[in-house]
Motif scaffolding. Structure first.
Motif, PDB file in Angstrom:
ATOM      1  N   LEU A 122       0.076 -11.479   4.595  1.00 20.24           N
ATOM      2  CA  LEU A 122       0.747 -10.584   3.666  1.00 20.24           C
ATOM      3  C   LEU A 122       0.845  -9.222   4.340  1.00 20.24           C
ATOM      4  N   THR A 123       2.055  -8.749   4.541  1.00 19.08           N
ATOM      5  CA  THR A 123       2.278  -7.468   5.212  1.00 19.08           C
ATOM      6  C   THR A 123       2.645  -6.422   4.173  1.00 19.08           C
ATOM      7  N   CYS A 124       1.968  -5.295   4.231  1.00 22.64           N
ATOM      8  CA  CYS A 124       2.203  -4.209   3.283  1.00 22.64           C
ATOM      9  C   CYS A 124       3.537  -3.541   3.576  1.00 22.64           C
ATOM     10  N   LEU A 125       4.300  -3.284   2.520  1.00 20.39           N
ATOM     11  CA  LEU A 125       5.626  -2.684   2.674  1.00 20.39           C
ATOM     12  C   LEU A 125       5.654  -1.207   2.309  1.00 20.39           C
ATOM     13  N   ASN A 126       4.543  -0.655   1.821  1.00 21.20           N
ATOM     14  CA  ASN A 126       4.599   0.727   1.352  1.00 21.20           C
ATOM     15  C   ASN A 126       3.494   1.633   1.907  1.00 21.20           C
ATOM     16  N   THR A 127       3.130   1.459   3.168  1.00 22.55           N
ATOM     17  CA  THR A 127       2.187   2.393   3.788  1.00 22.55           C
ATOM     18  C   THR A 127       2.961   3.369   4.667  1.00 22.55           C
ATOM     19  N   GLN A 128       2.419   4.549   4.842  1.00 17.96           N
ATOM     20  CA  GLN A 128       3.099   5.598   5.597  1.00 17.96           C
ATOM     21  C   GLN A 128       2.529   5.793   6.998  1.00 17.96           C
ATOM     22  N   ASP A 129       1.212   5.942   7.095  1.00 18.06           N
ATOM     23  CA  ASP A 129       0.603   6.350   8.367  1.00 18.06           C
ATOM     24  C   ASP A 129      -0.008   5.202   9.162  1.00 18.06           C
ATOM     25  N   HIS A 130       0.074   3.979   8.642  1.00 19.08           N
ATOM     26  CA  HIS A 130      -0.473   2.829   9.361  1.00 19.08           C
ATOM     27  C   HIS A 130       0.164   1.547   8.825  1.00 19.08           C
ATOM     28  N   ASP A 153      -1.734   1.929  15.431  1.00 18.57           N
ATOM     29  CA  ASP A 153      -0.910   2.012  16.642  1.00 18.57           C
ATOM     30  C   ASP A 153       0.213   0.966  16.619  1.00 18.57           C
ATOM     31  N   ASN A 154       0.803   0.794  15.434  1.00 13.98           N
ATOM     32  CA  ASN A 154       1.960  -0.084  15.253  1.00 13.98           C
ATOM     33  C   ASN A 154       1.676  -1.541  15.615  1.00 13.98           C
ATOM     34  N   GLY A 155       0.469  -2.004  15.330  1.00 12.10           N
ATOM     35  CA  GLY A 155       0.112  -3.400  15.558  1.00 12.10           C
ATOM     36  C   GLY A 155      -0.481  -3.691  16.917  1.00 12.10           C
TER      37      GLY A 155
END
Length: 170
Positions: A122-130, A153-155
């Motif tokens: 499940l990938t979060c769709l509403n985070t800003q800084d990570h 660091d973008n995965g």
């Protein structure tokens, strides 16, 4: 309240998307778990919890109630970051993925879920800084492992915020 419960809870999945619904339908029932993480002071902790899943809305979705510490332990084992929340998961045939919402006091999280091999991610769709994801793995009939992970660091690297080990109630 009985009319609400009867309208919400379904005894079985909707047959139109039965195979897809069983991705999360396999969890329908009652689970006990141990939550593992570090508290604000960096000290390891293990907290007992419970996770209850059901088909809802004429079997078209899977909803859960996530309780940590468990109802039995809430007042004995007080935690400043305790959770009593719910997740609702709808299969979306247009995306061949799941639209997911998790909510508890002070938090509302939108996610998209897909199977990845023998895991459910499940990938979060509403985070800003990570980037944040939740991963179900080592899934068996009576147990599973679940992790809440984040990457700054973008995965490139993933850090485990917390994890749990669940066992189905008998």
């Amino acid at each position: 309240m009985n009319a609400f419960t009867e309208a919400l809870i379904s005894k079985e999945e909707n047959l139109k998307y039965r195979d897809k619904l069983m991705l999360f339908g396999q969890f329908v029932g009652e689970w006990d778990f141990e939550w593992h993480d570090k508290n604000a002071n960096g000290k390891e902790r293990i907290i007992p919890g419970e996770w209850i899943f059901s088909f809802v809305l004429e079997g078209s979705a899977v909803q859960d109630v996530f309780i940590c510490p468990s109802r039995k332990e809430r007042f004995k084992l007080k935690q400043p970051d305790s959770e009593y929340g719910t997740t609702i998961r709808f299969y979306n045939p247009k995306k061949d993925a799941w639209d997911v919402f998790y909510g508890c006091t002070g938090e509302a999280t939108l996610l998209e879920a897909k199977p990845e091999g023998d895991k459910i991610v499940l990938t979060c769709l509403n985070t800003q800084d990570h980037i944040m994801k939740w991963v179900f793995s080592d899934i068996k009939k009576d147990s599973f492992h679940w992790q809440h992970m984040f990457s700054k660091d973008n995965g490139g690297t993933w850090n485990i915020n917390g994890e749990l080990f669940a066992k189905r109630r008998k």
